[in-house]
Design a protein around this motif. Structure first.
Motif, PDB file in Angstrom:
ATOM      1  N   SER B 137       0.837  -1.208   0.000  1.00 51.32           N
ATOM      2  CA  SER B 137       0.000   0.000   0.000  1.00 51.32           C
ATOM      3  C   SER B 137       0.868   1.253   0.000  1.00 51.32           C
ATOM      4  N   ALA B 138       1.871   1.253   0.887  1.00 51.75           N
ATOM      5  CA  ALA B 138       2.740   2.428   0.986  1.00 51.75           C
ATOM      6  C   ALA B 138       3.531   2.613  -0.303  1.00 51.75           C
ATOM      7  N   TYR B 139       3.986   1.495  -0.879  1.00 56.78           N
ATOM      8  CA  TYR B 139       4.776   1.551  -2.109  1.00 56.78           C
ATOM      9  C   TYR B 139       3.949   2.152  -3.255  1.00 56.78           C
ATOM     10  N   PHE B 140       2.717   1.626  -3.427  1.00 53.01           N
ATOM     11  CA  PHE B 140       1.888   2.124  -4.532  1.00 53.01           C
ATOM     12  C   PHE B 140       1.506   3.585  -4.320  1.00 53.01           C
ATOM     13  N   THR B 141       1.256   3.967  -3.058  1.00 56.82           N
ATOM     14  CA  THR B 141       0.884   5.362  -2.804  1.00 56.82           C
ATOM     15  C   THR B 141       2.037   6.298  -3.144  1.00 56.82           C
ATOM     16  N   LEU B 142       3.227   5.960  -2.651  1.00 56.79           N
ATOM     17  CA  LEU B 142       4.387   6.837  -2.859  1.00 56.79           C
ATOM     18  C   LEU B 142       4.748   6.927  -4.346  1.00 56.79           C
ATOM     19  N   VAL B 143       4.982   5.767  -4.964  1.00 52.09           N
ATOM     20  CA  VAL B 143       5.430   5.782  -6.367  1.00 52.09           C
ATOM     21  C   VAL B 143       4.289   6.251  -7.273  1.00 52.09           C
ATOM     22  N   GLY B 144       3.033   5.863  -6.905  1.00 49.63           N
ATOM     23  CA  GLY B 144       1.889   6.290  -7.705  1.00 49.63           C
ATOM     24  C   GLY B 144       1.680   7.791  -7.669  1.00 49.63           C
ATOM     25  N   THR B 145       1.887   8.413  -6.500  1.00 47.66           N
ATOM     26  CA  THR B 145       1.727   9.871  -6.419  1.00 47.66           C
ATOM     27  C   THR B 145       2.755  10.572  -7.312  1.00 47.66           C
ATOM     28  N   HIS B 146       3.976  10.048  -7.308  1.00 50.87           N
ATOM     29  CA  HIS B 146       5.002  10.611  -8.200  1.00 50.87           C
ATOM     30  C   HIS B 146       4.575  10.441  -9.660  1.00 50.87           C
ATOM     31  N   GLY B 147       4.070   9.235  -9.973  1.00 49.15           N
ATOM     32  CA  GLY B 147       3.639   8.982 -11.349  1.00 49.15           C
ATOM     33  C   GLY B 147       2.513   9.907 -11.780  1.00 49.15           C
ATOM     34  N   LEU B 148       1.598  10.180 -10.832  1.00 49.71           N
ATOM     35  CA  LEU B 148       0.483  11.088 -11.117  1.00 49.71           C
ATOM     36  C   LEU B 148       1.008  12.495 -11.432  1.00 49.71           C
TER      37      LEU B 148
END
Lengths: 123, 206
Positions: B137-148
């Motif tokens: 969850s933390a991984y997807f949130t962090l990397v996903g926010t950057h991707g967004l």
């Protein structure tokens, strides 16, 4: 005419191609060397962790100064001031969270943890 | 003796006014970037707290493919550099060069985001999505926010490339391109820490 105190002049200090090339070269160097060290397990784990973090900080500094032109504005340096404030907030958030959560884990006994996890499983 | 007073012409006054307005807006954008850094700091703190909570699922060392991530990193780094080259040509007011460097930046950034989405897609297919564990969850949130952020930057860049090719390098467009360049360099700076803390230290089982 009096100058406004908020003067962040980009055009007065001409941006130079050489600063971008140096920044790019340094970033590539730090990235690749950190990557190669980790891939080849070139040193003991503790040394590797330290080196990788040092490389990241070096790359951060070089990109901030050479790509984002930190500190190249005229006085008063408002950008630099706010950057320093941001760094302070970031350090408090990151190390504060780690400290508190580590403390919490330390004070939680293992049976408590297991009981908690079981109660979550039965939900 | 008569004192010598230099009276600025109306034109130069107007130019100075414009310049000061530009500088204030660029400063405001810089403040936004700094608050965005604080947002990322809180996500990094969350990741650092949760990264060992794998809940019998895979840890970082099992799911990260370092050579692939190095490819992503180099794409983003090169796009940051070509964005810098675009800023240089902005200074020389060369419209053709500005457009071509921003198109190059756009293509490299698009390559980065496609690689990242492919990485996410493969993880979800392998049932290792954000629902698997606290770590993921933390991984997807962090990397996903950057991707967004990267996706937003790409949309902004596409809009700006069209605007430059239609109306040329006007005062407003030059200011926005400078903001876009700051934004893009900032995304690369955040990626340094994602690459180091999430991927490299994850591979070392920290």
């Amino acid at each position: 005419m009096s100058k406004l105190p908020l003067t962040i002049n980009h055009d007065e200090n001409k941006l130079k191609l050489s600063s971008y090339i140096t920044g790019f070269g340094l970033s590539i160097l730090f990235t690749i060397s950190a990557y190669l060290l980790v891939i080849n397990h070139a040193a003991s784990r503790t040394v590797l962790i330290g080196l990788v973090i040092v490389f990241a900080i070096c790359q951060f500094i070089s990109q901030s100064f050479l790509f984002l032109h930190l500190g190249q504005e005229n006085k008063p340096r408002w950008r630099l001031t706010i950057f320093a404030f941001m760094l302070g907030v970031v350090i408090i958030i990151v190390f504060g969270s780690l400290w508190i959560m580590h403390n919490l884990k330390y004070r939680m006994t293992i049976p408590q943890e297991i009981r908690y996890m079981k109660s979550q499983d039965n939900l | 003796m008569e004192p010598i007073i230099a009276i600025p012409s109306a034109k130069s006054l107007k130019r100075q006014e414009k310049e000061e307005k530009n500088n204030k807006m660029l400063f405001g954008f810089w403040v936004y970037i700094m608050t965005d850094c604080v947002l990322f700091a809180s996500l990094f703190a969350t990741y650092a707290v949760l990264h060992n909570n794998v809940y019998n699922g895979p840890g970082g060392a099992q799911i990260f493919k370092l050579p692939y991530v190095l490819g992503e990193t180099l794409l983003l780094l090169t796009s940051s550099f070509s964005c810098g080259l675009a800023t240089i040509s902005l200074q020389n007011r060369s419209k053709r060069k500005v457009i071509s460097y921003f198109i190059l930046t756009f293509i490299l950034g698009l390559g980065f985001i496609v690689m990242e989405l492919n990485e996410f897609h493969n993880l979800v297919l392998a049932h290792e999505s954000w629902r698997r564990s606290g770590f993921l969850s933390a991984y997807f949130t962090l990397v996903g926010t950057h991707g967004l952020h990267v996706i937003v930057g790409l949309i902004w860049m596409a809009v700006m490339i069209t605007r430059v090719s239609i109306s040329g390098l006007t005062n407003n467009i030059v200011r926005r391109l400078k903001m876009l360049a700051i934004f893009w360099h900032f995304l690369d700076v955040i990626w340094i820490f994602i690459f180091t803390i999430v991927y490299l230290l994850g591979a070392l089982h920290l």
